[in-house]
Write an enzyme that holds these catalytic residues in place. Sequence first.
Site, PDB file in Angstrom:
ATOM      1  N   GLU A  39       0.824  -1.219   0.000  1.00  0.00           N
ATOM      2  CA  GLU A  39       0.000   0.000   0.000  1.00  0.00           C
ATOM      3  C   GLU A  39       0.854   1.264   0.000  1.00  0.00           C
ATOM      4  OE1 GLU A  39      -3.430  -0.088   2.541  1.00  0.00           O
ATOM      5  OE2 GLU A  39      -3.523   2.092   2.665  1.00  0.00           O
ATOM      6  N   LYS A  58      -8.021  -0.688  11.005  1.00  0.00           N
ATOM      7  CA  LYS A  58      -7.330  -1.109   9.779  1.00  0.00           C
ATOM      8  C   LYS A  58      -6.102  -0.232   9.562  1.00  0.00           C
ATOM      9  CE  LYS A  58      -6.617  -1.523   5.130  1.00  0.00           C
ATOM     10  NZ  LYS A  58      -5.759  -0.723   4.244  1.00  0.00           N
ATOM     11  N   ASP A 104       3.497 -14.436  11.967  1.00  0.00           N
ATOM     12  CA  ASP A 104       2.164 -14.849  11.526  1.00  0.00           C
ATOM     13  C   ASP A 104       1.213 -13.641  11.578  1.00  0.00           C
ATOM     14  OD1 ASP A 104      -0.410 -15.904  11.343  1.00  0.00           O
ATOM     15  OD2 ASP A 104       0.082 -17.716  12.455  1.00  0.00           O
ATOM     16  N   HIS A 164      -2.141  10.308  -0.807  1.00  0.00           N
ATOM     17  CA  HIS A 164      -2.274   8.984  -1.403  1.00  0.00           C
ATOM     18  C   HIS A 164      -2.109   9.033  -2.911  1.00  0.00           C
ATOM     19  CE1 HIS A 164      -3.504   5.518   0.882  1.00  0.00           C
ATOM     20  NE2 HIS A 164      -4.120   5.012  -0.170  1.00  0.00           N
TER      21      HIS A 164
HETATM   22  C1  MEV Z   1      -6.275   3.103   4.614  1.00  0.00           C
HETATM   23  O1  MEV Z   1      -5.506   1.981   4.311  1.00  0.00           O
HETATM   24  C2  MEV Z   1      -6.364   3.305   6.116  1.00  0.00           C
HETATM   25  C3  MEV Z   1      -7.293   4.441   6.560  1.00  0.00           C
HETATM   26  O2  MEV Z   1      -8.604   4.217   6.057  1.00  0.00           O
HETATM   27  C4  MEV Z   1      -7.294   4.407   8.078  1.00  0.00           C
HETATM   28  C5  MEV Z   1      -8.284   5.381   8.708  1.00  0.00           C
HETATM   29  O3  MEV Z   1      -9.290   5.738   8.068  1.00  0.00           O
HETATM   30  O4  MEV Z   1      -8.043   5.710   9.888  1.00  0.00           O
HETATM   31  C6  MEV Z   1      -6.850   5.770   6.034  1.00  0.00           C
END
Ligand code: MEV
Length: 422
Positions: free
Chosen positions: A82, A260, A276, A374
């Site tokens: 990513e 995430k 792992d 991004h």
């Molecule tokens: C993207 O990989 C992760 C985000 O969505 C985390 C977040 O929203 O806090 C940017």
Amino acid sequence: MARTSRLSGLRSLAPAERRAAVAAELGIGTDDLAAFLGGGIDLPQADRMVEHAIGTIGIPVGVATNLIVDGREVLVPMATEEPSVIAAASNVARMTRATGGFTTTTTGPLMQAQVQLLGVADVHAARARILEREAEVLELANAQDPRLVEHGGGARRVDVRIIHGRDRTHLVAHLVVDVRDAMGANAVNSMAEATAPLLASIAEGRHLLRILTNKADLRLARARVRIRPDDIGGPEVVANMLEAGALAHDDPYRAATHNKGIMNGVTAVVLATGNDTRAVEAGAHAHAARDGQYRSLSTWERDADGSLSATLELPMPVGLVGGATRSHPAAQAAVRMLEVTTADELARIVVSVGLAQNIGAVRALSAEGIQRGHMGLHARNVAVSAGASADEVDALAARIVAAGAVRADVAERELAALRASR
Ligand code: MEV
């Protein structure tokens, strides 16, 4: 030890020059990092690792800079596909340097195995009978792994849980095991299998499942950090971040995305070190739901001086001995880069990177939005997908960003225009 993790200017170097800069900082040879080339393992090694091997798949490894963990400068290898993840972790780590970086604690390397006991008539009395004979169960468990015991680890305790479920009552024995520098799955699974017949006979029932629990809540790692408002974009950004953090605590839909973002950092280090990733992820999400509602794993507050004061706690079942960490040359290079000699030290770094990653993502969302940072990198991926050659990628990415829409159709149109203009 790295004198500093503040390696500025890496961005403008070629990958080989970056490896040389990292090796020079660590006082090791560039050869020590050569395992990162070509995917890190050859086909015969892959064939020994999994069944029916047909090849390998490469994931980029980058180095996160600027991190200080418990006063130690650390250069962190991160394996991720990513864009923006490594840059964001490095960027936040830079903001934390003024306050001394990350401070961590751990609970120690305690893993748990479960033995499911069925057909028991008197579950409460069975629990009492098992606890009466705890020493015998522990002795049998420890006989399975004399080397672990030699290294100061071993089975420490038996817990017995009675769970009143939807349509039945369950009886489950837990072996609590100090696994030292291992991830510990093999050690605790062997102990569970060996002790299950004894546990079943004491309970006067039979045993079924004998396996570790990935809810590794006796093996926690915690990090905390402070960032001064001026280092993170000002008091308004801090205020917005607190709003975002509050939503992540209260709303599972936001919490999943917030977490995430944490796992973007955590998994990248766990993967780079051959650990792992699924075990760590399962543990993290189970921990996020520990009070019955799925919530954010981190907490954010404003301290008395107005700084962002952030914490993260999650189970961290990572090891340095056994598994791919030992057998994968790139994982070995990653461990060398991190300069860790215990699983505990590795856990502390991973949780710090997770917190940095979390702050970076939500800082961007609370300020300029995520897409601006991004898109530059994403545009390069879109340019490659559109068929740009190596010497066209940068120019095409710039045209796509300038066009204001990072999309395949725009990339194809701009590639044609670029070629026509040359
Ligand atoms: C993207 O990989 C992760 C985000 O969505 C985390 C977040 O929203 O806090 C940017």
